[in-house]
Design an enzyme around this catalytic site. Sequence first.
Site, PDB file in Angstrom:
ATOM      1  N   ARG A 108       0.840  -1.200   0.000  1.00 52.96           N
ATOM      2  CA  ARG A 108       0.000   0.000   0.000  1.00 52.96           C
ATOM      3  C   ARG A 108       0.870   1.243   0.000  1.00 52.96           C
ATOM      4  O   ARG A 108       1.921   1.270   0.647  1.00 52.96           O
ATOM      5  CB  ARG A 108      -0.877   0.049   1.248  1.00 52.96           C
ATOM      6  CG  ARG A 108      -2.024  -0.920   1.258  1.00 52.96           C
ATOM      7  CD  ARG A 108      -2.936  -0.685   2.452  1.00 52.96           C
ATOM      8  NE  ARG A 108      -2.200  -0.670   3.703  1.00 52.96           N
ATOM      9  CZ  ARG A 108      -2.561   0.023   4.781  1.00 52.96           C
ATOM     10  NH1 ARG A 108      -3.631   0.796   4.769  1.00 52.96           N
ATOM     11  NH2 ARG A 108      -1.846  -0.044   5.892  1.00 52.96           N
ATOM     12  N   SER A 177       7.368  -5.654   6.734  1.00 51.12           N
ATOM     13  CA  SER A 177       6.997  -6.709   7.683  1.00 51.12           C
ATOM     14  C   SER A 177       7.690  -8.037   7.388  1.00 51.12           C
ATOM     15  O   SER A 177       7.049  -9.059   7.125  1.00 51.12           O
ATOM     16  CB  SER A 177       5.477  -6.875   7.710  1.00 51.12           C
ATOM     17  OG  SER A 177       4.884  -5.676   8.121  1.00 51.12           O
ATOM     18  N   ASP A 230       4.867  -3.237  11.899  1.00 50.15           N
ATOM     19  CA  ASP A 230       3.469  -2.861  12.134  1.00 50.15           C
ATOM     20  C   ASP A 230       3.125  -2.716  13.616  1.00 50.15           C
ATOM     21  O   ASP A 230       2.248  -1.936  13.974  1.00 50.15           O
ATOM     22  CB  ASP A 230       2.514  -3.840  11.435  1.00 50.15           C
ATOM     23  CG  ASP A 230       2.758  -5.293  11.836  1.00 50.15           C
ATOM     24  OD1 ASP A 230       3.708  -5.568  12.585  1.00 50.15           O
ATOM     25  OD2 ASP A 230       2.000  -6.161  11.365  1.00 50.15           O
TER      26      ASP A 230
END
Length: 498
Positions: A108, A177, A230
């Site tokens: 994203r 991540s 995250d």
Amino acid sequence: MGKVAVGAVVVCAAAACAAAALLVRHRVRSSGKWGRALAMVREFEEQCGTPIAKLRQVADAMAVEMHAGLASEGGSKLKMLITFVDNLPSGDEKGLFYALDLGGTNFRTLRVHLGGKEKGVVNLESEEVSIPPHLMTGSSHELFDFIADKLAKFVSSEPEELHPPPGRQRELGFTFSFPVRQTSIASGTLIKWTKGFNVEDVVGEDVVGELTKSFEKIGLDMRVAALVNDTVGTIARARFSNQDVIAGVILGTGTNAAYVERAHAIPKWHDLLPKSGEMVINMEWGNFRSSYLPLTEYDQALDSESLNPGEQIFEKIISGMYLGDIVRRVLLKMAEEADFFGDTVPPKLRIPFILRTPDMSAMHHDTSSDLKVVGTKLKDILEINNTSLKMRKIVVELCDIVATRGARLSAAGIFGILKKIGRDTVKAGEKQKSVIALDGGLFEHYTKFRSSLESTLKELLGEEAAETIGIEHSNDGSGIGAALLAASHSQYLGVQES
């Protein structure tokens, strides 16, 4: 009455007796099997037990491992990674910041306009891009060039009034991540790929350096201000609007926790102490293990058949990836040893991970009188037809046992963090509030799991201390949280906003 007639009566009577005997035998057999099934459920329930005394032992063990992991590298099952985030958002951050969230087969890009304490997040735009499969196993420059190109296109749609003044770079928070050895707030070397990626020439390299090279190739003037994961982003997202936030926990497909530690309480930190006196620690708590964890034969089998046996034991009993499969394993054994679903074992029940945690949650929350949702899920997923109400009730009970154990152990983990930083008790004359930010689909969507976690944490804390501890849902730490960390680690901090 003739002999033939008498003979017929005798034969009929004998047949009736035999049929009755068969029926009785079948009932005895089936009641014996049912008793065996119930005994298996009771035994499983006992093994999964989390009485409060056991949870306190788990919390104490967590705090001990935290100390050990902060003392030296490799000193604990908990990595206790130094994140170099020593400046969490204050709420005063203003301006336009970007985020890039790469954590799987999609990434994203986000544009976040911050308006400080009064306005908060003024505007948020985002775009999701699928990564072509060949780039997931190709070369470093191909992957990062693709990402940079898509990001540049996204930047080109920036409203004119938000363009930075001449000479000022755009700044980006990069959520990556995958396992990284962080070397500064904006650099880190990739330890290994996971989730289907295998771009070999990135392993051991600085991922920010690789991304920056791709920016330079296409003339994208953007600086990576923060490389984050995250869980750290979850704290940042919550801290922007609430300065009492001291920890972040992800309870989703996987699980992790991070928290704010006093810098002088980190013996393995050898650099200058940060001005803030604080440092966010990424615990990687999924790898926690202790002899106090209530493990069953089903957990041991799941672990030994997993891709990483002996690793991530805590994660395997509390996170969304695994809860549904634990229920499946118990049902399979009941089908094999107690004919729970009839004379044959349903073939689909042998398929690992076919029963997902969202389906388990749907069955657990079924409030219909005939447990229709449970019946439908068993039929649609496992191809098990004609289940009785008492069978469905057993399935719901198994869901409850597994979810409750996971939720209560999650609460014990949080209590362990609070103990480590001295927030588990109320000091005389102090009423300091501490907030835990939680995110992840398991916490957000599995209502009974969340309720059990919250009530267990209150039980562990006691009435007085529980009043000083809050739990808050913090969404999109990997997106908005990353942009906020770019803002709080901006090179232009202190420079007047134009």
